[in-house]
Structure formats: structure tokens, C-alpha cells
Design an enzyme around this catalytic site. Structure first.
Site, PDB file in Angstrom:
ATOM      1  N   ASP A  59       0.665  -1.268  -0.012  1.00 49.57           N
ATOM      2  CA  ASP A  59      -0.091  -0.032  -0.079  1.00 49.57           C
ATOM      3  C   ASP A  59       0.858   1.369   0.120  1.00 49.57           C
ATOM      4  OD1 ASP A  59      -2.443  -0.893  -0.297  1.00 49.57           O
ATOM      5  OD2 ASP A  59      -3.222  -0.204   1.547  1.00 49.57           O
ATOM      6  N   ASP A  81     -10.660  -6.868  10.856  1.00 48.07           N
ATOM      7  CA  ASP A  81     -10.491  -8.601  11.095  1.00 48.07           C
ATOM      8  C   ASP A  81     -11.656  -8.908  11.964  1.00 48.07           C
ATOM      9  OD1 ASP A  81      -9.493  -7.117  13.238  1.00 48.07           O
ATOM     10  OD2 ASP A  81      -7.299  -8.295  13.433  1.00 48.07           O
TER      11      ASP A  81
END
Length: 580
Positions: free
Chosen positions: A136, A462
């Protein structure tokens, strides 16, 4: 001689601890807490503000203790048997491995390549593996490091498999070893020295690249795409670094570099957005039925980690019992006596094993194997036929890509063979399509991040994603092989620990007020009540300090006001009477 019959023994077993003594102690503590609350409530009218505050705080502590006891009640002892799996089959399902990194400064490329090398060298057929690295930060140094590491991998992977090396992250294998083992063969010692020299050269190249101008990394113009780009404003970059074109089982797995498109006016959704791009790109390139995601600082410590996970996936009698397989996060080189609690040992030993006996462990963001069809939003026992998958529905839900729609339909169709789902074509032949599904505007108007994939709306994506999966009725598996499957590095300083735990506490508290909170999942979904209580135990982490600080201040307040908040015993009353 007749061939040996496959073993009928189970591929995994889950036993429960006989923790009768600890259960008795926990129930006794709970009885004392209820007794204290009853006494305070019955005598509340005879006391002042401090008594009321104590009652509120102790009611909170009792509630948290109930959540704790519920989560720890059924502690599991899981056991997997990879040798039985090897006896039973020689045709394994494919696995796509996702490694995520975001900042080449905070997450040095040398750490990332060690994680990648350890994953490429696992004991699994290379033609059934593909490793995707999401960067990223769009760092030319990270890409250069992966290119150089791929050259070293051609030496490292055969070395590990030929000599059955148990620790396959080079920086850990060579740390503290200036010479090869003295009891090894002459051939091994020569190869060992050569591999170590090659690794030193690799480290030097990466360190030099980190301190030089980006242009010096360029080789034959391969790095031109990185020129004049910004980390948050650039097109999709996808590079196939390694490719197992021949499909050789003892060769090298695919290795693909991905930096998704980012634009200032388009929200990038942090790690969840990167994971969804990885899912789509891998879906058009390899489309493995199982996916492993690992943080860049969590290397594979056990070379049979995939075999351990497959023991659950292939050995489960019902798929609902194994929506995903979570390995606990353990760490290396921790501080002595772990003053900041970064090792999370108590959490894994009791809480992790406890929820493993309910509906399964939470998704922890790293070291987790997923079924691709679960990530695509499929619910347990949901039957999808070819007639039920309309092109219009797929494109509206998953995005307008013919190749991605085909791979998704192949994954979701009822009766599809997980062994045959792997796309055997060359990944490089799908580069153009991969750029399309990796663009920042591909998700608009689709269900990505809302009803499928990694969910948006929290910095702890998550836990939110795992909660949504379990609310649909899926269970998860807790895998504890020996040695530990993955090892990572934890913060070693107080400020870094506080920042990390603040992010966790904030993100978990956000999930509580999300439309997919555990309470909603229990009332309107298929989340079990005790699993909901376990989620509440961690999601209320941010609120605990309020009651703990208030209770800690009460003694000082009572000293100043000449009052008391603790019940007085007979001795105190007798002493007071004597003084009078």
C-alpha cells in the site's frame, strides 16, 4: 504388492480440558461477587454516594467476570495430524497467500522478504501455491527487494527442502550462527556457507537500495512505473515476479506484486480495502479455493503450516464446522517477563482455547486460512445452482468483470470440486484484467466491504469480518501446532504499545455499535449466545478503564470525606463501640 489403503483415522481431534478446579474457583468468586452486590443493594439507603458508586463499579466487575467465565468454560486441546493427510491424498487444493505491507519505513522491506521467503518454502506442492504481496506504500524499494529475493529463493527453497530445514525465514535461521553445524556433512557445510553468503549479499543490496535514489534500483526499465508517483495517488501496479509456468510441484510458487490504485478523492478503506483487492486479483489469476493472509512481519515458523490447516478443511465432516482456520499470533524476541503484555500468552492460553470450544476463535487479521466461498458471502448449507447465478446478479454484487464473474461462479456453484478450482493458466496472461479489478472505482455499486469480502467500517476490520462470518452460522477452528505456525515481532517500547492497544480498543468498541454487532448477530443471525458474550468481553475493553479508575479513586475520596465504601466486619464494629 497391493497399494497401501488410505488411513481412516481422523485428520484432527479436539479434546476438552478437565479444568474442574479452576471452574470451581471461578464459580466461588462469582458467588462472592453476587453476595457483595446483594449486601450493597440491601443497605444502599443507609449510605451515601460512595456506596452507590461502589455498587455500580462492582456490578460492572461482576458482569465482566460472567463474560470471562463463559468464554473460558470449555477450553480445547486441538491436535492435527499432517502425516495422516499425506497418507490419505497426494492431490491437494490450491492456496493463495496474501502478504500485506503499507509503509517501507515502519515495515522495512527486509522483514517483508523474510516473511515471503518463509512462505514460499513451506512443505506444499509449489504448483498449488501463489503468493501475492500487497504494497500500500507503492514503494520501489519494496518491489526491488522482492525481485532480488526471488533470485535468492531459487537457492533458498531447494536448500530448505533438500535438507529439511525446520526454520525457513533466513534472518532467523542464520541469526547467531557464524558457522554450519559441526556434525553435518561436508556437502551441507559447503552449501550452508554459500547460502549464507548469498543472503548477506541480498541484505546489503536491500539496505543500499533503502538509502539510495529510487532510480538506482531500476533494472532494464522494469521500475519505470514507479517514477513520479505518490503513495496515495497512483494507478494500479501489478508485477508477476515469479511464475511456475510448467506447473512443477517441486519448483517455485507464483509470486505477484500488487499496489492497488489510490486517488485522493477515493476512500481506500485501509487494510480491508487492500485485502479485497487481493481477493479479486487472485480470483482472476489463480482462484485458489483457500486463502491465507499474513502480515508482513509474521513469518512461517512451521513449514507444515498449510498441511495443518488442510487437516481441518479436508477432515471436517461438515463444512459449517470450519469456515476459517485461525492460528494464534505468537512473537519472538520479547522483553524479559513481558512487562507490556505484548506476548498475549494468557489471552491465547485461556481465552483463545475457551472460545475454541464455543463457535471458534475470532479472526485475528493474520495467520488465518479462509475458504474463498465464505469470503464471497456464501452461508452454510446454502445451495447455489447454475440457474441461480444470473450474470446481472453477479455483476451487480461482485463487479463488472467477465473473468471475475466466471471465477466467482466456479467457486460458488453447488458441487464444485475444491481440488480442481485452481486456475492453471499463467497469471501473467491476466494482467490487464487484474488491473481492472484492482482499480479504486471497481467496488462502487457492489457489495464489496458491505456484505462480502473484508468489511469496512472499523479499524479492526478483522474482528468485524470474522464476526459477520460467524453470524451467518459458520464456525472456525483453532489450530495450535508444535512448533508455532507463525511468529512475529511485537512492540518493545511503552508508547508503541499504547498506540497499538488504543487502536485495538477503539476499533473493537466501534464494532459494538455497528449494524453487524454481536448483539444483532445473536438476535437476528446465527451467532451463539456464549459467542456473543465472548465478543462483548473484548469489545468492552475501552470502557473498563472508566469503572476501574472510579473504583481506584474511592479510597482517596473516603479518606477526605471521613467515610467508607467497604463493608465493615464484626471486628470493626466492636472496635468502634469500644472507642465510644
Amino acid at each position: 504388492m497391493a497399494p497401501k489403503a488410505p488411513s481412516s483415522l481422523p485428520l484432527y481431534e479436539i479434546n476438552y480440558r478437565k479444568n474442574y478446579i479452576s471452574r470451581g474457583i471461578e464459580l466461588f468468586i462469582l458467588f462472592l461477587l453476587f453476595s457483595l452486590l446483594a449486601y450493597r443493594f440491601l443497605t444502599l439507603k443507609y449510605h451515601g454516594l460512595q456506596w452507590l458508586l461502589a455498587l455500580i463499579c462492582e456490578s460492572w466487575f461482576t458482569f465482566i467476570w460472567i463474560l470471562t467465565v463463559s468464554a473460558k468454560w470449555n477450553q480445547v486441546e486441538p491436535k492435527t495430524y499432517p502425516p495422516r493427510l499425506l497418507e490419505r491424498t497426494c492431490n491437494f487444493p490450491a492456496v493463495d497467500i496474501f502478504v500485506t505491507t503499507a509503509d517501507p519505513v515502519l515495515e522495512p522491506p527486509l522483514i517483508t522478504i523474510n516473511t515471503v521467503l518463509s512462505l514460499l518454502a513451506v512443505d506444499y506442492p509449489a504448483n498449488k501455491l501463489a503468493c501475492y504481496v500487497s504494497d500500500d506504500g507503492a514503494s520501489i524499494v519494496t518491489y526491488y527487494s522482492l525481485v532480488e529475493a526471488s533470485k535468492f529463493a531459487k537457492l533458498w527453497i531447494p536448500f530448505c527442502k533438500k535438507y529439511n530445514i525446520s526454520l525457513r525465514a533466513p534472518f532467523r535461521y542464520f541469526s547467531g550462527n557464524s558457522s554450519p553445524p559441526q556434525d553435518s556433512s561436508q556437502e551441507f557445510q559447503q552449501v550452508w556457507i554459500r547460502i549464507k553468503d548469498e543472503y548477506k549479499q541480498l541484505c546489503k543490496k536491500i539496505e543500499d537500495a533503502s538509502t539510495q535514489e529510487p532510480e538506482t534500483c531500476d533494472v532494464a526499465g522494469d521500475f519505470a512505473v514507479f517514477s513520479n508517483i505518490q503513495p496515495k495517488n497512483h494507478p494500479t501496479i501489478i508485477k508477476v515476479i515469479l511464475e511456475n509456468k510448467e506447473g512443477v510441484a517441486d519448483g517455485l510458487p507464483h509470486l505477484v506484486y500488487i499496489s492497488r490504485e489510490k486517488r485522493p478523492k477515493h476512500p481506500h478503506q485501509f487494510k480491508a480495502g487492500a485485502m479485497n483487492v487481493l481477493t479479486r486479483v487472485s480470483g482472476v489469476m489463480t482462484n485458489a479455493p483457500f486463502m491465507l493472509n499474513v502480515d508482513c512481519d509474521m513469518y512461517a515458523n512451521n513449514p507444515q503450516v498449510i498441511l495443518h490447516a488442510m487437516c481441518y478443511f479436508l477432515g471436517a465432516k461438515d463444512e459449517i464446522d470450519c469456515g476459517f482456520v485461525q492460528f494464534p499470533q505468537f512473537f519472538y524476541d520479547g522483553l524479559k517477563e513481558d512487562p507490556y503484555g505484548n506476548q498475549l500468552k494468557v489471552l491465547h492460553e485461556y481465552f483463545g482455547r475457551g472460545i475454541g470450544g464455543i463457535q471458534g476463535p475470532f479472526y485475528q487479521g493474520s495467520g488465518c486460512f479462509h475458504r474463498r466461498k465464505v469470503i464471497y458471502g456464501l452461508s452454510p448449507h446454502e445451495k447455489i445452482t447454475a440457474g441461480g447465478l444470473k450474470d446481472e446478479y453477479i455483476k451487480k454484487t461482485y463487479g463488472k468483470s467477465e473473468k471475475l464473474s466466471t471465477s466467482i461462479a466456479k467457486t460458488l456453484l453447488e458441487g464444485s470440486n475444491i481440488i480442481e478450482q485452481f486456475n492453471s493458466d499463467s497469471p501473467s496472461s491476466f494482467i490487464d484484467i487484474a488491473h481492472q479489478v484492482g482499480s479504486c472505482g471497481f467496488e462502487y455499486g457492489t457489495a464489496w466491504g458491505q456484505k462480502l469480502g473484508w468489511l469496512y467500517g472499523s479499524v479492526t476490520e478483522d474482528v468485524l469480518t470474522g464476526l459477520f462470518i460467524q453470524s451467518r452460522g459458520w464456525k472456525s477452528a483453532y489450530c495450535l501446532p508444535d512448533p508455532a505456525a507463525f511468529l512475529g515481532c511485537a512492540p518493545t517500547a511503552g508508547p508503541a504499545t499504547m498506540i497499538q492497544q488504543k487502536r485495538w480498543a477503539t476499533g473493537l468498541f466501534e464494532v459494538l455499535f455497528n449494524s453487524k454487532s454481536p448483539i444483532i448477530g445473536t438476535l437476528f443471525g446465527k451467532l451463539q449466545l456464549r459467542q456473543c458474550m465472548a465478543y462483548l468481553y473484548v469489545q468492552l475493553w475501552a470502557l473498563r478503564s472508566i469503572f476501574e479508575v472510579c473504583y481506584a479513586i474511592l479510597p482517596a475520596y473516603c479518606l477526605i470525606t471521613n467515610s467508607y465504601f467497604l463493608p465493615k466486619g464484626k471486628y470493626d464494629q466492636k472496635f468502634k463501640t469500644t472507642q465510644s
